[in-house]
Design a protein around this motif. Structure first.
Motif, PDB file in Angstrom:
ATOM      1  N   SER A  86       1.662   5.242   2.488  1.00  0.00           N
ATOM      2  CA  SER A  86       2.053   6.562   1.992  1.00  0.00           C
ATOM      3  C   SER A  86       2.347   6.585   0.502  1.00  0.00           C
ATOM      4  N   LYS A  87       1.993   5.512  -0.204  1.00  0.00           N
ATOM      5  CA  LYS A  87       2.234   5.468  -1.656  1.00  0.00           C
ATOM      6  C   LYS A  87       1.642   6.688  -2.357  1.00  0.00           C
ATOM      7  N   THR A  88       2.343   7.196  -3.320  1.00  0.00           N
ATOM      8  CA  THR A  88       2.022   8.380  -4.146  1.00  0.00           C
ATOM      9  C   THR A  88       2.147   9.713  -3.384  1.00  0.00           C
TER      10      THR A  88
ATOM     11  N   LEU B  67       6.593  -3.282   2.477  1.00  0.00           N
ATOM     12  CA  LEU B  67       6.224  -3.339   1.059  1.00  0.00           C
ATOM     13  C   LEU B  67       4.891  -4.068   0.947  1.00  0.00           C
ATOM     14  N   ILE B  68       3.880  -3.380   0.386  1.00  0.00           N
ATOM     15  CA  ILE B  68       2.549  -3.981   0.306  1.00  0.00           C
ATOM     16  C   ILE B  68       2.144  -4.276  -1.129  1.00  0.00           C
ATOM     17  N   GLY B  69       2.959  -3.881  -2.107  1.00  0.00           N
ATOM     18  CA  GLY B  69       2.607  -4.092  -3.513  1.00  0.00           C
ATOM     19  C   GLY B  69       3.349  -5.271  -4.105  1.00  0.00           C
TER      20      GLY B  69
ATOM     21  N   GLY C 272      -7.401  -5.351   5.790  1.00  0.00           N
ATOM     22  CA  GLY C 272      -8.137  -4.154   6.160  1.00  0.00           C
ATOM     23  C   GLY C 272      -7.471  -2.907   5.614  1.00  0.00           C
ATOM     24  N   MET C 273      -8.273  -2.078   4.910  1.00  0.00           N
ATOM     25  CA  MET C 273      -7.811  -0.812   4.345  1.00  0.00           C
ATOM     26  C   MET C 273      -8.751   0.288   4.847  1.00  0.00           C
ATOM     27  N   SER C 274      -8.652   1.484   4.275  1.00  0.00           N
ATOM     28  CA  SER C 274      -9.418   2.613   4.816  1.00  0.00           C
ATOM     29  C   SER C 274     -10.905   2.316   4.959  1.00  0.00           C
ATOM     30  N   SER C 275     -11.473   1.620   3.995  1.00  0.00           N
ATOM     31  CA  SER C 275     -12.927   1.424   3.991  1.00  0.00           C
ATOM     32  C   SER C 275     -13.389   0.319   4.944  1.00  0.00           C
TER      33      SER C 275
ATOM     34  N   VAL D  37      -3.200  -3.588   9.831  1.00  0.00           N
ATOM     35  CA  VAL D  37      -4.130  -2.945   8.910  1.00  0.00           C
ATOM     36  C   VAL D  37      -3.338  -1.954   8.057  1.00  0.00           C
ATOM     37  N   ARG D  38      -3.699  -1.858   6.769  1.00  0.00           N
ATOM     38  CA  ARG D  38      -2.962  -1.024   5.816  1.00  0.00           C
ATOM     39  C   ARG D  38      -3.859   0.142   5.405  1.00  0.00           C
ATOM     40  N   VAL D  39      -3.636   1.293   5.996  1.00  0.00           N
ATOM     41  CA  VAL D  39      -4.559   2.421   5.843  1.00  0.00           C
ATOM     42  C   VAL D  39      -3.864   3.593   5.158  1.00  0.00           C
ATOM     43  N   GLY D  40      -4.383   3.976   3.991  1.00  0.00           N
ATOM     44  CA  GLY D  40      -3.824   5.109   3.257  1.00  0.00           C
ATOM     45  C   GLY D  40      -4.739   6.308   3.266  1.00  0.00           C
ATOM     46  N   THR D  41      -5.826   6.216   2.506  1.00  0.00           N
ATOM     47  CA  THR D  41      -6.721   7.353   2.286  1.00  0.00           C
ATOM     48  C   THR D  41      -7.221   7.993   3.582  1.00  0.00           C
ATOM     49  N   ALA D  42      -7.555   7.192   4.566  1.00  0.00           N
ATOM     50  CA  ALA D  42      -8.094   7.750   5.819  1.00  0.00           C
ATOM     51  C   ALA D  42      -7.063   8.589   6.568  1.00  0.00           C
TER      52      ALA D  42
ATOM     53  N   THR E 206      -7.328  11.547  -0.353  1.00  0.00           N
ATOM     54  CA  THR E 206      -7.437  10.844  -1.631  1.00  0.00           C
ATOM     55  C   THR E 206      -6.135  10.955  -2.420  1.00  0.00           C
ATOM     56  N   ARG E 207      -5.762   9.864  -3.078  1.00  0.00           N
ATOM     57  CA  ARG E 207      -4.553   9.881  -3.919  1.00  0.00           C
ATOM     58  C   ARG E 207      -4.873  10.527  -5.265  1.00  0.00           C
ATOM     59  N   ALA E 208      -3.871  11.230  -5.819  1.00  0.00           N
ATOM     60  CA  ALA E 208      -4.055  11.886  -7.122  1.00  0.00           C
ATOM     61  C   ALA E 208      -4.251  10.837  -8.203  1.00  0.00           C
TER      62      ALA E 208
HETATM   63  C1  LIG Z   1      -3.146   1.324  -1.474  1.00  0.00           C
HETATM   64  C2  LIG Z   1      -3.230   0.097  -0.669  1.00  0.00           C
HETATM   65  C3  LIG Z   1      -3.797   0.107   0.619  1.00  0.00           C
HETATM   66  C4  LIG Z   1      -4.418   1.352   1.253  1.00  0.00           C
HETATM   67  O1  LIG Z   1      -5.625   1.657   0.641  1.00  0.00           O
HETATM   68  P1  LIG Z   1      -6.575   2.833   1.213  1.00  0.00           P
HETATM   69  O2  LIG Z   1      -7.903   2.478   0.675  1.00  0.00           O
HETATM   70  O3  LIG Z   1      -6.051   4.106   0.667  1.00  0.00           O
HETATM   71  O4  LIG Z   1      -6.521   2.773   2.675  1.00  0.00           O
HETATM   72  C5  LIG Z   1      -3.797  -1.077   1.333  1.00  0.00           C
HETATM   73  N1  LIG Z   1      -3.284  -2.206   0.832  1.00  0.00           N
HETATM   74  C6  LIG Z   1      -2.738  -2.260  -0.403  1.00  0.00           C
HETATM   75  C7  LIG Z   1      -2.177  -3.547  -0.891  1.00  0.00           C
HETATM   76  C8  LIG Z   1      -2.694  -1.116  -1.196  1.00  0.00           C
HETATM   77  O5  LIG Z   1      -2.145  -1.182  -2.419  1.00  0.00           O
END
Ligand SMILES: *Cc1c(COP(=O)(O)O)cnc(C)c1O
Length: 222
Positions: free
Chosen positions: A37-39, A82-84, A195-198, A211-216, A220-222
């Protein structure tokens, strides 16, 4: 329900995870979906909580501090990851706020987290981030240094839950996911945050437990 409804997107991601798990002969509940949910503001996150999502990911301590106390008040069973990248001087704040930390990548951070956990009396699950594509600009421990860092983390009594990676952009990620899975096996680590959205269905077929899914989920993030 319109196709861009957050609950609809959540259902689609769950279905894709279930399908990939079935393909690989893995149980569906072996995979945790982290909604990144970042941003995104509180107003964009609430609908996913209302739809039943409980595990969320943020990449910055400060941003998470502004958003999650209010959201957690409404849903106390939320798990925040925390993923960053994490600076050692933010270890206390990270340990206080997060239930899991996916970016443990150096000895100085292991030391800072161990101290923060002792002080706080709480021990978030730790994933050791591996620089799986040996990219200069990326965080993560070099593959050659992984065994030593894991030994440090275990020695400091960090609860090591798994390995985490971000494969190089714009290339086929499967070989990198397979490599992380092999490293985890070799090192006796159970969890795989990849694993991310793509590419999350591919990651699930190769053993991802998180799995870490944001965009899906959020668009899209601003
Ligand atoms: C932003 C982020 C994601 C999610 O990315 P999406 O492509 O939006 O799914 C996953 N992992 C990390 C470490 C990120 O910074």
């Amino acid at each position: 329900m319109p196709a861009d409804d957050p609950a609809h997107r959540l259902a689609e991601v769950h279905a894709a995870i279930a399908k990939a798990a079935r393909t690989a002969g893995r149980p569906r509940d072996a995979v945790t979906l982290i909604a990144v949910s970042k941003t995104h503001p509180i107003a964009a996150i609430r609908p996913l909580i209302d739809a039943g999502q409980r595990v969320f990911g943020e990449n910055r301590v400060q941003e998470a501090q502004t958003k999650w106390p209010a959201l957690r008040a409404a849903a106390p069973d939320i798990s925040l990851h925390l993923i960053g990248q994490l600076q050692s001087n933010k270890a206390d704040e990270a340990v206080a706020l997060f239930d899991a930390i996916h970016s443990v990548d150096r000895v100085s951070l292991v030391t800072a987290l161990a101290k923060a956990m002792d002080k706080a009396g709480r021990r978030p699950a730790c994933f050791v981030q591996v620089n799986i594509g040996a990219e200069e600009q990326k965080g993560g421990v070099a593959i050659a240094d992984l065994p030593a860092l894991l030994a440090e983390a275990r020695g400091a009594e960090l609860p090591v839950a798994g390995l985490m990676c971000l494969p190089p952009a714009a290339v086929e990620p499967a070989p990198y996911f397979a490599l992380l899975a092999r490293l985890a096996r070799d090192e006796g680590v159970a969890g795989l945050s990849m694993g991310m959205s793509s590419d999350y269905p591919t990651a699930v077929t190769l053993g991802a437990t998180h799995v870490r899914v944001g965009t899906a989920l959020f668009g899209t993030r601003a």
